[in-house]
Design a protein around this motif. Structure first.
Motif, mmCIF file in Angstrom:
data_model
loop_
_atom_site.group_PDB
_atom_site.id
_atom_site.type_symbol
_atom_site.label_atom_id
_atom_site.label_comp_id
_atom_site.label_asym_id
_atom_site.label_seq_id
_atom_site.Cartn_x
_atom_site.Cartn_y
_atom_site.Cartn_z
ATOM 1 N N ASN C 149 0.833 -1.216 0.000
ATOM 2 C CA ASN C 149 0.000 0.000 0.000
ATOM 3 C C ASN C 149 0.861 1.258 0.000
ATOM 4 N N GLN C 150 1.959 1.218 0.761
ATOM 5 C CA GLN C 150 2.886 2.359 0.755
ATOM 6 C C GLN C 150 3.459 2.585 -0.641
ATOM 7 N N GLY C 151 3.769 1.485 -1.336
ATOM 8 C CA GLY C 151 4.309 1.566 -2.696
ATOM 9 C C GLY C 151 3.305 2.194 -3.657
ATOM 10 N N ASP C 152 2.067 1.774 -3.502
ATOM 11 C CA ASP C 152 0.959 2.292 -4.298
ATOM 12 C C ASP C 152 0.822 3.804 -4.144
ATOM 13 N N GLU C 153 0.842 4.233 -2.897
ATOM 14 C CA GLU C 153 0.690 5.644 -2.569
ATOM 15 C C GLU C 153 1.899 6.439 -3.074
ATOM 16 N N LEU C 154 3.075 5.856 -2.923
ATOM 17 C CA LEU C 154 4.305 6.506 -3.380
ATOM 18 C C LEU C 154 4.291 6.673 -4.903
ATOM 19 N N LEU C 155 3.805 5.666 -5.611
ATOM 20 C CA LEU C 155 3.703 5.777 -7.074
ATOM 21 C C LEU C 155 2.814 6.955 -7.460
ATOM 22 N N ARG C 156 1.672 7.037 -6.805
ATOM 23 C CA ARG C 156 0.719 8.115 -7.066
ATOM 24 C C ARG C 156 1.406 9.486 -6.904
ATOM 25 N N ILE C 157 2.101 9.640 -5.802
ATOM 26 C CA ILE C 157 2.777 10.916 -5.523
ATOM 27 C C ILE C 157 3.882 11.187 -6.544
ATOM 28 N N ALA C 158 4.696 10.154 -6.814
ATOM 29 C CA ALA C 158 5.854 10.322 -7.691
ATOM 30 C C ALA C 158 5.414 10.664 -9.120
ATOM 31 N N ILE C 159 4.401 9.956 -9.615
ATOM 32 C CA ILE C 159 3.952 10.182 -10.993
ATOM 33 C C ILE C 159 3.289 11.557 -11.105
ATOM 34 N N LYS C 160 2.470 11.880 -10.113
ATOM 35 C CA LYS C 160 1.790 13.169 -10.129
ATOM 36 C C LYS C 160 2.818 14.302 -10.180
ATOM 37 N N GLU C 161 3.811 14.209 -9.339
ATOM 38 C CA GLU C 161 4.860 15.233 -9.286
ATOM 39 C C GLU C 161 5.644 15.282 -10.594
ATOM 40 N N LEU C 162 5.908 14.095 -11.151
ATOM 41 C CA LEU C 162 6.667 13.998 -12.399
ATOM 42 C C LEU C 162 6.003 14.806 -13.513
#
Lengths: 204, 204, 204
Positions: C149-162
């Motif tokens: 779940n942490q990975g999922d959330e981190l992906l969301r943040i990382a891609i959004k920021e990207l």
């Protein structure tokens, strides 16, 4: 007079199909006119969580039940494929949010219609399975195959047009992934049909 | 004198392998010199449809046959992996069309050669399976593993070069996906080899 | 006094888990400070090859052993999911090399920490399986689910920021794929947990 309690497996599969219908309905309604793409993504996540709970119920019940109405593997595979449909819808919705995409797009609207129609066919098929009307299921699996073909053709058109019309590569990356994920979700609907076909054949 | 009718399962698997060979041959021939990329994509789609029909035949026969020459799951898994090879070829071909790619590219030509060689190895292996010469199959699964390694290495080189040489991001997106799909198709050929290895081990 | 020889299957699964830990440790250490990205990719490839050898051992042993300590399918599925974790780490590492990426990135460092923690949870769980302490495994599968779940959330943040920050599309393509492959690898860790959950349920 006693009403016979519905089998827990069929009941849960019907609940999953109902969640698929609700999610596809909501998805189709929203993508034609976004007002809050973050709320949209959150709502789709809630549908996915609900579906995960149904999957969990199926696993728990499979592990404490000796006699199942259809083969255990069939129940598990059907559960997984239904779950894949919701995962596909949710993953697509989260990309709208991550990519800040809130403009209408006719191809996406068409994909959403194909998925909505597929969801209704899945629900009808699962209800017939639950009523043991196996042979009546085939009508719906044929329609699901046809809807998947429509998705395939739509992807071809949408991607071809994208590479002709869109010159901003970042815009192109976003749309390409959304189209592909939508098409993969129509594939997931067809996998439900394939599982049902296989169950029909081995039980009729 | 009666000629023994060949088992329907082995016959259909041989037909599938023949379709894989024809498709890989046609693919390798065309990618070195495109003249009509739309016709190319359509022809590859026809090979894929033919393979889908063979898959359908296998499913139908599995469901009406009590005794199969090898385990039912092995027949089904082998069918699925053969089908995946053709799906990979077709999906790649359709991208040439969708992306308007009709320029020659040395990496694609090399991938096509690897896939053509893989297709011939698959065909030889399936024929040996059909003749129950199980131990002779291993020579071909080893070659398929080696061809997959070549595909892996080729992808590494092609992608590395792509990011050095190509500055147009849209061009890069197209080529990257084509290379990756070609490499995934060599993986699919290796999955056929893995299935065969598993059949050899359990039957010898 | 004789020391009982450990079962070959459990021993090999423990060896695989140890390889996963070493690979994830090395990965986490290196991505925070690259000095030679080619050497990094080669080292990760060596871990993957080692894991392939363990998989091969399991297949060979399964095919010559009549009685296995847990169901054959469970051993095979657990092997495959452990192998998928290492494949994911290796595939990501090779992209750093192919894409000439050697700058530090906080999201990648966080993903690497999640994967390192997941690897340790996997190892603890596999050891408990080997000691037949099935019920104690659940603590670790719960943590693996949480890490996913942490990975999922981190992906969301990382891609959004990207998509907000990065305007060079080629840079964006590289980072997007790295983030997605890292997240897929946390999924692979969760698949190990799911397999273990399923084994616990059927054996307790």
């Amino acid at each position: 007079m006693r009403v016979k309690k519905k089998d827990i497996f069929f009941q849960t599969l019907e609940n999953m199909a109902e969640a698929v219908v609700q999610a596809a309905d909501y998805f189709a309604e929203k993508v034609s006119n976004f007002n809050d793409v973050e709320a949209f993504a959150k709502e789709m996540k809630a549908f996915e969580n609900q579906c995960d709970n149904y999957t969990h119920t199926i696993i728990i019940e499979l592990n404490k039940t000796f006699i199942t109405p259809i083969e255990r593997d069939d129940i598990m595979n059907l559960t997984t494929t239904l779950d894949d449909v919701l995962d596909g819808l949710e993953a697509t919705a989260s990309r709208f949010y991550m990519y800040h995409l809130d403009e209408p797009d006719e191809h996406i609207v068409k994909f959403a219609e194909i998925l909505r129609n597929s969801a209704y066919e899945i629900q009808k098929a699962i209800r017939l399975l639950s009523q043991k009307k196996l042979l009546a299921i085939r009508e719906h699996t044929i329609r699901l195959n046809d809807l998947e073909n429509q998705g395939d053709e739509l992807l071809r058109i949408a991607i071809k047009e994208l590479f002709v019309k869109v010159t901003d590569p970042i815009e192109l990356i976003k749309k390409k992934e959304i189209y592909e994920r939508l098409e993969t979700t129509t594939d997931a609907c067809e996998h439900v049909a394939n599982m049902l076909e296989s169950i029909i054949m081995r039980n009729s």
